[in-house]
Design an enzyme around this catalytic site. Structure first.
Site, PDB file in Angstrom:
ATOM      1  N   GLN A   1      39.312  43.965  41.633  1.00 60.42           N
ATOM      2  CA  GLN A   1      40.377  44.405  40.731  1.00 60.42           C
ATOM      3  C   GLN A   1      40.901  43.265  39.849  1.00 60.42           C
ATOM      4  OE1 GLN A   1      42.877  46.012  43.998  1.00 60.42           O
ATOM      5  NE2 GLN A   1      42.841  47.932  42.848  1.00 60.42           N
TER       6      GLN A   1
ATOM      7  N   VAL B   1      46.925  42.228  43.278  1.00 59.58           N
ATOM      8  CA  VAL B   1      46.017  43.353  43.462  1.00 59.58           C
ATOM      9  C   VAL B   1      45.402  43.221  44.854  1.00 59.58           C
ATOM     10  CG1 VAL B   1      45.492  43.723  41.016  1.00 59.58           C
ATOM     11  CG2 VAL B   1      44.118  42.099  42.362  1.00 59.58           C
ATOM     12  N   SER B   2      44.804  44.299  45.331  1.00 63.45           N
ATOM     13  CA  SER B   2      44.330  44.310  46.720  1.00 63.45           C
ATOM     14  C   SER B   2      42.980  43.654  46.950  1.00 63.45           C
ATOM     15  CB  SER B   2      44.262  45.760  47.238  1.00 63.45           C
ATOM     16  OG  SER B   2      45.554  46.257  47.446  1.00 63.45           O
ATOM     17  N   SER B   3      42.077  43.735  45.959  1.00 61.68           N
ATOM     18  CA  SER B   3      40.713  43.258  46.202  1.00 61.68           C
ATOM     19  C   SER B   3      40.170  42.465  45.023  1.00 61.68           C
ATOM     20  CB  SER B   3      39.794  44.453  46.485  1.00 61.68           C
ATOM     21  OG  SER B   3      39.702  45.273  45.324  1.00 61.68           O
TER      22      SER B   3
ATOM     23  N   GLU C   1      44.746  51.967  45.615  1.00 61.49           N
ATOM     24  CA  GLU C   1      45.259  50.999  46.591  1.00 61.49           C
ATOM     25  C   GLU C   1      46.084  51.702  47.658  1.00 61.49           C
ATOM     26  OE1 GLU C   1      47.273  47.548  45.319  1.00 61.49           O
ATOM     27  OE2 GLU C   1      45.768  46.981  43.847  1.00 61.49           O
TER      28      GLU C   1
END
Length: 203
Positions: free
Chosen positions: A73, A68-70, A168
């Site tokens: 999340q 996941v990006s961050s 995202e």
């Protein structure tokens, strides 16, 4: 007369990297011949041995990669892992390693991603399972797939769209716009400086 291949030539012929061939030697899966001067080489028989079905499959790992990006999340990451566990059970896949990473899909310098690609290049991974192509990389998936295939690794994509968050994609697109905006701003500054220099030189 049988052909003689040095390690780099042999690796190219069997579609693997030289480091993979050296690993096979260390593991005793392949034995190099030697010339009278002690130089190692391989023959067409070795090529046929490597290319026969199942030669290196038993020693290759199955890896599931989730991203996941961050940090916000983490719940999405847990959902992704759970869905991949269910997917692998349904396919009867025995997973050797789970890789969970937090980082943007545009960032190809992610630590765990690079470690995975290094393993692939060394011929240690036979299958990488991902929920969707963009879990591995937002762009360039086909190139990564090509490089991996040359080292005997395939990507198994579950294509579970629900695990590929739309927000995202928006973040990644904004990052692209920001990058090019900065470049254009830099070019405009350079253009102004150049014009000023030329104007000054003309006086």
């Amino acid at each position: 007369m049988a052909s003689m291949y040095r390690i780099s030539e042999f690796a190219k012929r069997v579609g693997r990297s030289a480091s993979t061939v050296r690993r096979w030697e260390r593991e005793g899966r392949l034995t190099a011949k030697r010339t009278a001067t002690g130089q190692r080489y391989f023959t067409d028989g070795d090529v046929r041995q490597v290319l026969q079905p199942g030669f290196d499959e038993a020693s290759r790992k199955t890896v599931v990669y989730c991203r996941v990006s961050s940090p916000g999340q983490r719940d999405d990451l847990a959902s992704q892992v759970g869905a991949m566990e269910e997917f692998c059970r349904g396919r009867g896949l025995a997973v050797d390693e789970w890789v969970k990473e937090i980082g943007g899909g545009m960032d190809l310098k992610r630590k765990k991603f690079l470690a995975l690609m290094d393993q692939i290049e060394r011929g240690e991974v036979g299958t990488v399972v991902i929920a969707h192509k963009d879990r591995l990389a937002r762009f360039g998936f086909e190139y990564l797939e090509h490089v991996s295939a040359k080292n005997g690794c395939t990507f198994l994509v579950a294509n579970q769209e629900s695990l590929s968050p739309q927000e995202e994609m928006v973040q990644d697109l904004l990052a692209i716009v920001h990058t090019f905006s900065c470049r254009l701003y830099g070019l405009r500054r350079y253009e102004k400086t150049l014009k000023d220099e030329l104007s000054g030189g003309g006086r």
